[in-house]
Design a protein around this motif. Structure first.
Motif, PDB file in Angstrom:
ATOM      1  N   TYR A 400     -19.050  -6.964  24.983  1.00 42.49           N
ATOM      2  CA  TYR A 400     -19.399  -8.024  24.022  1.00 42.49           C
ATOM      3  C   TYR A 400     -18.996  -7.692  22.584  1.00 42.49           C
ATOM      4  CZ  TYR A 400     -21.808 -11.362  27.043  1.00 42.49           C
ATOM      5  OH  TYR A 400     -22.072 -12.319  27.980  1.00 42.49           O
ATOM      6  N   ILE A 401     -19.175  -6.448  22.172  1.00 43.16           N
ATOM      7  CA  ILE A 401     -18.981  -6.167  20.738  1.00 43.16           C
ATOM      8  C   ILE A 401     -17.995  -5.026  20.463  1.00 43.16           C
ATOM      9  CG2 ILE A 401     -21.257  -7.088  20.085  1.00 43.16           C
ATOM     10  CD1 ILE A 401     -22.261  -4.224  19.859  1.00 43.16           C
ATOM     11  N   GLY A 402     -17.473  -4.413  21.517  1.00 43.04           N
ATOM     12  CA  GLY A 402     -16.467  -3.367  21.323  1.00 43.04           C
ATOM     13  C   GLY A 402     -15.084  -3.977  21.117  1.00 43.04           C
ATOM     14  N   ASP A 403     -14.108  -3.122  20.874  1.00 42.61           N
ATOM     15  CA  ASP A 403     -12.730  -3.607  20.769  1.00 42.61           C
ATOM     16  C   ASP A 403     -11.769  -2.481  21.100  1.00 42.61           C
ATOM     17  OD1 ASP A 403     -12.252  -2.095  18.367  1.00 42.61           O
ATOM     18  OD2 ASP A 403     -13.417  -3.612  17.293  1.00 42.61           O
ATOM     19  N   ASP A 404     -10.482  -2.693  20.789  1.00 46.77           N
ATOM     20  CA  ASP A 404      -9.464  -1.744  21.214  1.00 46.77           C
ATOM     21  C   ASP A 404      -9.647  -0.356  20.593  1.00 46.77           C
ATOM     22  OD1 ASP A 404      -8.483  -3.674  18.973  1.00 46.77           O
ATOM     23  OD2 ASP A 404      -7.287  -1.860  18.702  1.00 46.77           O
ATOM     24  N   ARG A 405     -10.351  -0.272  19.481  1.00 41.51           N
ATOM     25  CA  ARG A 405     -10.564   1.048  18.875  1.00 41.51           C
ATOM     26  C   ARG A 405     -11.403   1.956  19.772  1.00 41.51           C
ATOM     27  NH1 ARG A 405     -13.066  -1.173  13.461  1.00 41.51           N
ATOM     28  NH2 ARG A 405     -13.975  -2.464  15.102  1.00 41.51           N
ATOM     29  N   HIS A 406     -12.164   1.350  20.681  1.00 43.46           N
ATOM     30  CA  HIS A 406     -13.013   2.152  21.563  1.00 43.46           C
ATOM     31  C   HIS A 406     -12.302   2.548  22.861  1.00 43.46           C
ATOM     32  CE1 HIS A 406     -15.867  -0.446  19.156  1.00 43.46           C
ATOM     33  NE2 HIS A 406     -16.090   0.781  18.723  1.00 43.46           N
ATOM     34  N   ILE A 407     -11.082   2.046  23.055  1.00 41.95           N
ATOM     35  CA  ILE A 407     -10.320   2.420  24.257  1.00 41.95           C
ATOM     36  C   ILE A 407      -9.502   3.654  23.886  1.00 41.95           C
ATOM     37  CG2 ILE A 407      -8.671   1.672  26.010  1.00 41.95           C
ATOM     38  CD1 ILE A 407      -9.324  -1.239  25.265  1.00 41.95           C
ATOM     39  N   VAL A 408      -9.867   4.799  24.478  1.00 43.40           N
ATOM     40  CA  VAL A 408      -9.233   6.058  24.038  1.00 43.40           C
ATOM     41  C   VAL A 408      -8.320   6.658  25.098  1.00 43.40           C
ATOM     42  CG1 VAL A 408     -11.038   6.570  22.356  1.00 43.40           C
ATOM     43  CG2 VAL A 408     -11.281   7.407  24.707  1.00 43.40           C
ATOM     44  N   GLY A 409      -8.235   6.030  26.265  1.00 38.71           N
ATOM     45  CA  GLY A 409      -7.296   6.504  27.287  1.00 38.71           C
ATOM     46  C   GLY A 409      -6.950   5.363  28.221  1.00 38.71           C
ATOM     47  N   ARG A 410      -5.682   5.333  28.649  1.00 35.21           N
ATOM     48  CA  ARG A 410      -5.207   4.247  29.517  1.00 35.21           C
ATOM     49  C   ARG A 410      -4.353   4.852  30.621  1.00 35.21           C
ATOM     50  NH1 ARG A 410      -5.327   3.162  24.241  1.00 35.21           N
ATOM     51  NH2 ARG A 410      -5.870   1.085  23.480  1.00 35.21           N
ATOM     52  N   TYR A 411      -4.664   4.480  31.866  1.00 36.10           N
ATOM     53  CA  TYR A 411      -3.884   4.945  33.017  1.00 36.10           C
ATOM     54  C   TYR A 411      -3.390   3.754  33.812  1.00 36.10           C
ATOM     55  CZ  TYR A 411      -5.825   9.573  32.169  1.00 36.10           C
ATOM     56  OH  TYR A 411      -6.161  10.767  31.595  1.00 36.10           O
ATOM     57  N   CYS A 412      -2.148   3.844  34.285  1.00 32.32           N
ATOM     58  CA  CYS A 412      -1.607   2.842  35.190  1.00 32.32           C
ATOM     59  C   CYS A 412      -0.941   3.585  36.340  1.00 32.32           C
ATOM     60  CB  CYS A 412      -0.606   1.942  34.461  1.00 32.32           C
ATOM     61  SG  CYS A 412      -0.008   0.582  35.474  1.00 32.32           S
ATOM     62  N   GLN A 413      -1.336   3.304  37.554  1.00 34.97           N
ATOM     63  CA  GLN A 413      -0.804   3.987  38.746  1.00 34.97           C
ATOM     64  C   GLN A 413      -0.910   5.507  38.603  1.00 34.97           C
ATOM     65  OE1 GLN A 413       3.178   2.190  38.829  1.00 34.97           O
ATOM     66  NE2 GLN A 413       2.538   0.952  40.584  1.00 34.97           N
ATOM     67  N   GLY A 414      -2.005   5.963  38.008  1.00 36.09           N
ATOM     68  CA  GLY A 414      -2.250   7.388  37.894  1.00 36.09           C
ATOM     69  C   GLY A 414      -1.579   8.068  36.724  1.00 36.09           C
TER      70      GLY A 414
END
Ligand code: GUN
Ligand code: FE
Length: 420
Positions: A400-414
């Motif tokens: 609800y209130i977070g955004d992209d600044r809180h996404i600190v890691g991203r994985y796709c197909q491992g």
């Protein structure tokens, strides 16, 4: 083999979150081997990446977006669908005949997907082959998975956006040769814009391309009442809008995803169910373009698969997390008109964005064994203003209130996917 340690949350079923505090996910060859509360003996000695108190969740899938409408994100909010396309969308998409313009815009579009934690996308490009190829290479270089549609259209739009049926067929063949291979991350998808933009010959050719190359199909369905009226006039022999697509082989031959379906019910809904057609629900777009409130609960009750779409620039927001919030809010407005249509819960919206949408790509969108490890690491420490939030509450606050600044890691197909 690799192990990740974090607070794990996912939705194997729509009704509730599976929560594994302080848990472990073992990943082998890019796929989930298992989720564990305690590390089992057979995994001792395998390297562990420790995310500490962070959340580890499946990555987002955007099931409907228009890459060449990127410049118009957040503007042009004063028309309904048909005049909006004519006045704002078509003039913008024409610019993608110019590769210099595409080279300026498309990298930013791809970066915005990445930034918002969207690791898979089903996107429209424009009618232009060369800029579509550029978009596909950029998505692939970024490490994202995608189905990208070079749009097919040949009527009722500016000459600069029209192609012949033969040009459409040749371009499709070229994209298949270049991109449709075993293991490709980024692949084509047959993309007639919608019935009003395509002659019967073009629609027929699109159905044939889908069958010939075994390609999925994406298009728009029953978004706006004026559009539906126009389709009735253009396709008088069809029982309804979806039936027109069916008759051209755009539903039922290969998997398809239909954007919007705001006014889909009765026999049309039955047709989507019978052919496992996925609905891309785009709540922000439906609000901005004043299309109406899609009856998502009815789709779920009927067993029609539903994913969420940002529909930039009908929608103004890339975030599929924000799309969950809008989907829930729109369902509450719908509920106030029809109390038999209960509103969506957070776990249902989360499931739509992850496991339900992910099924279009295979085993994607969950952490069950055999699923591709598509994941986001969320650092919500800034949002924890008290010490006693439960893990589902932490996820809810982030959504609800977070955004992209809180996404600190991203994985796709491992694979760890860095900033493009
Ligand atoms: N129907 C046909 N084209 C479009 C488009 O670009 N956006 C939306 N929202 N609906 C459409
Ligand atoms: Fe759209």
């Amino acid at each position: 083999m690799q192990i990740y340690h974090a607070n794990i949350i996912y939705t194997p079923q729509s009704r509730r979150f599976e929560v594994v505090p302080d848990g472990y996910i073992a990943v082998c060859d890019g796929k989930v081997e298992g989720v564990y509360r305690d590390l089992p003996d057979h995994l001792s000695g395998v390297p562990v990446t420790d995310f500490g108190n962070r959340l580890l969740i499946p990555a987002m899938n955007d099931m409907h977006v228009h890459a060449p409408q990127y410049r118009n994100q957040g503007i042009a909010m004063d028309e309904e669908l048909l005049p909006w396309l004519k006045n704002y969308v078509f003039p913008e998409e024409q610019k993608y005949a110019d590769m210099t313009y595409a080279e300026r815009m498309y990298p930013r579009f791809v970066r915005d997907l990445w930034r918002h934690g969207t690791m898979r996308v089903v996107t429209f490009a424009s009618v232009h082959l060369e800029s579509t190829r550029l978009l596909m290479h950029l998505l692939d270089d970024a490490g994202l998975c995608a189905r990208v549609g070079k749009v097919n259209m040949n009527r009722d739009c500016p000459p600069g956006l029209q192609e012949t049926v033969v040009e459409a067929q040749e371009a499709c063949g070229a994209l298949v040769d270049e991109f449709e291979h075993e293991g490709s991350r980024v692949r084509p998808i047959v993309t007639p814009r919608f019935i009003p933009s395509c002659t019967p010959e073009m629609l027929q050719a699109c159905g044939e391309m889908a069958r010939h190359y075994n390609l999925p199909v994406q298009t728009h369905l029953s978004e706006n009442l004026e559009e539906i009226e126009l389709v009735k006039q253009l396709e008088p022999q069809s029982r309804h809008y979806a039936d027109a697509y069916y008759r051209y082989g755009l539903i039922g031959q290969t998997p398809s995803v239909m954007a919007h379906c705001v006014w889909t019910d009765g026999d049309e809904l039955e047709m989507l169910r019978n052919h496992s057609v996925m609905v891309a629900h785009c709540p922000t777009s439906n609000l901005n373009v004043a299309s109406g409130l899609a009856p998502v609960r009815r789709f779920l009750e009927a067993g029609v698969p539903v994913g969420l779409g940002s529909d930039i620039c009908g929608g103004h927001d890339f975030s599929i997390f924000r799309m969950m919030v809008y989907a829930i809010q729109v369902s509450k407005m719908h509920y106030q008109r029809d109390k038999s249509c209960s509103f969506l819960t957070l776990s249902e919206a989360f499931w739509m964005a992850t496991k339900s949408a992910g099924s279009f790509f295979g085993k994607v969108g969950s952490f069950e064994p055999g699923y591709d490890f598509d994941a986001l690491v969320i650092d919500d420490s800034e949002l924890m203003i008290d010490t006693d939030y439960t893990l589902p509450e932490r996820l809810e606050r982030f959504v609800y209130i977070g955004d992209d600044r809180h996404i600190v890691g991203r994985y796709c197909q491992g694979r760890l996917v860095g900033e493009p």
